[in-house]
Motif scaffolding. Structure first.
Motif, mmCIF file in Angstrom:
data_model
loop_
_atom_site.group_PDB
_atom_site.id
_atom_site.type_symbol
_atom_site.label_atom_id
_atom_site.label_comp_id
_atom_site.label_asym_id
_atom_site.label_seq_id
_atom_site.Cartn_x
_atom_site.Cartn_y
_atom_site.Cartn_z
ATOM 1 N N ARG A 157 36.753 31.973 39.540
ATOM 2 C CA ARG A 157 35.321 32.245 39.663
ATOM 3 C C ARG A 157 34.542 30.943 39.809
ATOM 4 O O ARG A 157 33.622 30.847 40.630
ATOM 5 N N ARG A 158 34.939 29.927 39.013
ATOM 6 C CA ARG A 158 34.259 28.629 39.073
ATOM 7 C C ARG A 158 34.462 27.957 40.423
ATOM 8 O O ARG A 158 33.553 27.327 40.969
ATOM 9 N N LEU A 159 35.659 28.079 40.955
ATOM 10 C CA LEU A 159 35.937 27.466 42.252
ATOM 11 C C LEU A 159 35.074 28.069 43.358
ATOM 12 O O LEU A 159 34.762 27.402 44.349
ATOM 13 N N GLN A 191 38.929 37.635 43.688
ATOM 14 C CA GLN A 191 37.584 37.068 43.595
ATOM 15 C C GLN A 191 36.770 37.378 44.844
ATOM 16 O O GLN A 191 35.589 37.740 44.760
ATOM 17 N N LEU A 192 37.414 37.258 45.996
ATOM 18 C CA LEU A 192 36.730 37.599 47.247
ATOM 19 C C LEU A 192 36.316 39.070 47.255
ATOM 20 O O LEU A 192 35.211 39.420 47.675
ATOM 21 N N GLY A 193 37.224 39.925 46.763
ATOM 22 C CA GLY A 193 36.909 41.346 46.694
ATOM 23 C C GLY A 193 35.785 41.638 45.731
ATOM 24 O O GLY A 193 34.919 42.487 45.987
ATOM 25 N N SER A 194 35.772 40.920 44.613
ATOM 26 C CA SER A 194 34.722 41.106 43.609
ATOM 27 C C SER A 194 33.360 40.701 44.166
ATOM 28 O O SER A 194 32.359 41.399 43.970
ATOM 29 N N GLU A 195 33.329 39.572 44.862
ATOM 30 C CA GLU A 195 32.070 39.094 45.433
ATOM 31 C C GLU A 195 31.512 40.075 46.466
ATOM 32 O O GLU A 195 30.292 40.222 46.597
ATOM 33 N N GLY A 225 31.956 43.269 46.324
ATOM 34 C CA GLY A 225 31.767 44.564 45.696
ATOM 35 C C GLY A 225 32.845 45.573 46.065
ATOM 36 O O GLY A 225 32.605 46.789 46.017
ATOM 37 N N LEU A 226 34.038 45.082 46.428
ATOM 38 C CA LEU A 226 35.119 45.965 46.859
ATOM 39 C C LEU A 226 36.088 46.313 45.730
ATOM 40 O O LEU A 226 36.457 47.470 45.543
ATOM 41 N N PHE A 227 36.519 45.310 44.999
ATOM 42 C CA PHE A 227 37.469 45.483 43.896
ATOM 43 C C PHE A 227 37.541 44.168 43.120
ATOM 44 O O PHE A 227 37.067 43.128 43.594
ATOM 45 N N ASP A 228 38.127 44.224 41.920
ATOM 46 C CA ASP A 228 38.338 42.996 41.164
ATOM 47 C C ASP A 228 39.789 42.938 40.684
ATOM 48 O O ASP A 228 40.596 43.825 40.988
ATOM 49 N N PHE A 229 40.124 41.905 39.930
ATOM 50 C CA PHE A 229 41.511 41.700 39.491
ATOM 51 C C PHE A 229 41.998 42.880 38.645
ATOM 52 O O PHE A 229 43.118 43.360 38.823
ATOM 53 N N ASN A 230 41.163 43.342 37.734
ATOM 54 C CA ASN A 230 41.566 44.444 36.858
ATOM 55 C C ASN A 230 41.840 45.726 37.648
ATOM 56 O O ASN A 230 42.774 46.471 37.331
ATOM 57 N N GLN A 231 41.055 45.967 38.674
ATOM 58 C CA GLN A 231 41.265 47.163 39.493
ATOM 59 C C GLN A 231 42.564 47.060 40.292
ATOM 60 O O GLN A 231 43.263 48.051 40.484
ATOM 61 N N ILE A 232 42.880 45.842 40.743
ATOM 62 C CA ILE A 232 44.156 45.626 41.434
ATOM 63 C C ILE A 232 45.309 45.929 40.493
ATOM 64 O O ILE A 232 46.256 46.647 40.837
ATOM 65 N N ALA A 233 45.231 45.373 39.268
ATOM 66 C CA ALA A 233 46.297 45.568 38.285
ATOM 67 C C ALA A 233 46.432 47.039 37.897
ATOM 68 O O ALA A 233 47.548 47.564 37.776
ATOM 69 N N GLU A 234 45.300 47.703 37.709
ATOM 70 C CA GLU A 234 45.333 49.116 37.326
ATOM 71 C C GLU A 234 45.927 49.972 38.438
ATOM 72 O O GLU A 234 46.737 50.878 38.183
ATOM 73 N N ALA A 235 45.563 49.669 39.687
ATOM 74 C CA ALA A 235 46.048 50.456 40.822
ATOM 75 C C ALA A 235 47.559 50.333 40.966
ATOM 76 O O ALA A 235 48.260 51.331 41.190
#
Length: 268
Positions: free
Chosen positions: A13-15, A72-76, A78-88
């Motif tokens: 996120r910082r990067l 991070q790109l997906g989160s920015e 509004g498509l998905f985030d890391f947790n959604q990837i892991a859950e899926a």
């Protein structure tokens, strides 16, 4: 105490922070990062083949960073985030392993694969019906796969229908046939299209031979790449030890060195 995965997500996120982030990271998108993701995947495979546990750990970390980058790109966006990837993917694995998380019986690896293929066939048939098109035994094989891997998958799927050679010698005969057809195109001084077509046929049959011999064609080629690099570097070293550059040696001299190195490797 921050968990390692949370730390990684925060670093990413910082990067990408618009104000204080890294200029290079901020310029990237899914498409520009994709080649790096593929490269890191191959480096994981290379580390595994080398049997280097430390390298495996480091390369898996680099690959995980790539996933975090895409997340991070997906989160920015509004498509998905890391947790959604892991859950899926967790949900997908539960679905694909009913013999572990459900009541289906599968006592062997072969039974697991048989169940898996049955389930995938049902899904492919449903997708074909939804698209109002005839189902094919080759449905579901991604066109985005590397050519060797896709050839292997196409052949395996076709083989399930009985469209397959049963003996390696038959494939070898086909290889000789394809070489002959390639020679004809080259002698005709044909355009690149005709030569490419025949060369592709030859590659495809070579993959088929590897499959019949139960050898991973990609792994075999990686092994040969390493062998070529090792021997070529040794030629460079031997010439350098003699105070000469590679460019100063004739092809005959380099080939003689190659033959010597090859003979020495076989004796060791």
């Amino acid at each position: 105490m921050t968990k390692p995965i949370e730390k990684l997500i925060e670093v990413m996120r910082r990067l990408r922070d618009p104000k204080d982030g890294c200029p290079w990271d901020l310029e990237q998108d899914f498409k520009s990062i994709a080649p790096h993701t593929l490269e890191e995947t191959y480096e994981v495979v290379e580390a595994i083949e080398q049997g280097d546990a430390q390298a495996i750990k480091e390369e898996l970390g680099d690959l995980l960073f790539q996933i975090a980058f895409h997340a991070q790109l997906g989160s920015e966006a509004g498509l998905f985030d890391f947790n959604q990837i892991a859950e899926a993917v967790a949900d997908k694995m539960v679905e694909r392993h009913p013999h572990v998380f459900g009541d289906r019986d599968a006592k062997t690896a072969q039974a697991v694969l048989a169940n898996w293929e049955t389930d995938k066939a049902i899904k492919r048939e449903a997708a074909a019906k939804a698209d109002n098109r005839p189902i094919s035994a080759l449905d579901g094989i991604s066109t985005a796969l590397p050519a060797i891997l896709r050839a292997l998958k196409l052949q395996k799927r076709a083989a399930r229908t009985g469209f397959d050679w049963t003996d390696a010698k038959d494939i070898l005969a086909k290889i000789h046939e394809e070489i002959g057809e390639l020679e004809v195109e080259i002698k005709k001084d044909a355009n690149k299209d005709g030569i490419e077509d025949e060369l592709g046929d030859l590659f495809f049959v070579m993959v088929n031979l590897a499959r019949r011999l139960e050898i991973d064609p990609e792994g075999a080629l990686r092994r040969t790449n390493r062998k070529f690099e090792r021997r070529f570097r040794e030629i460079e070293k031997r010439l350098a030890d003699a105070g000469r550059k590679l460019e100063d040696a004739s092809l005959e001299e380099m080939e003689a060195n190659w033959t010597t190195i090859k003979r020495e490797e076989k004796r060791s």
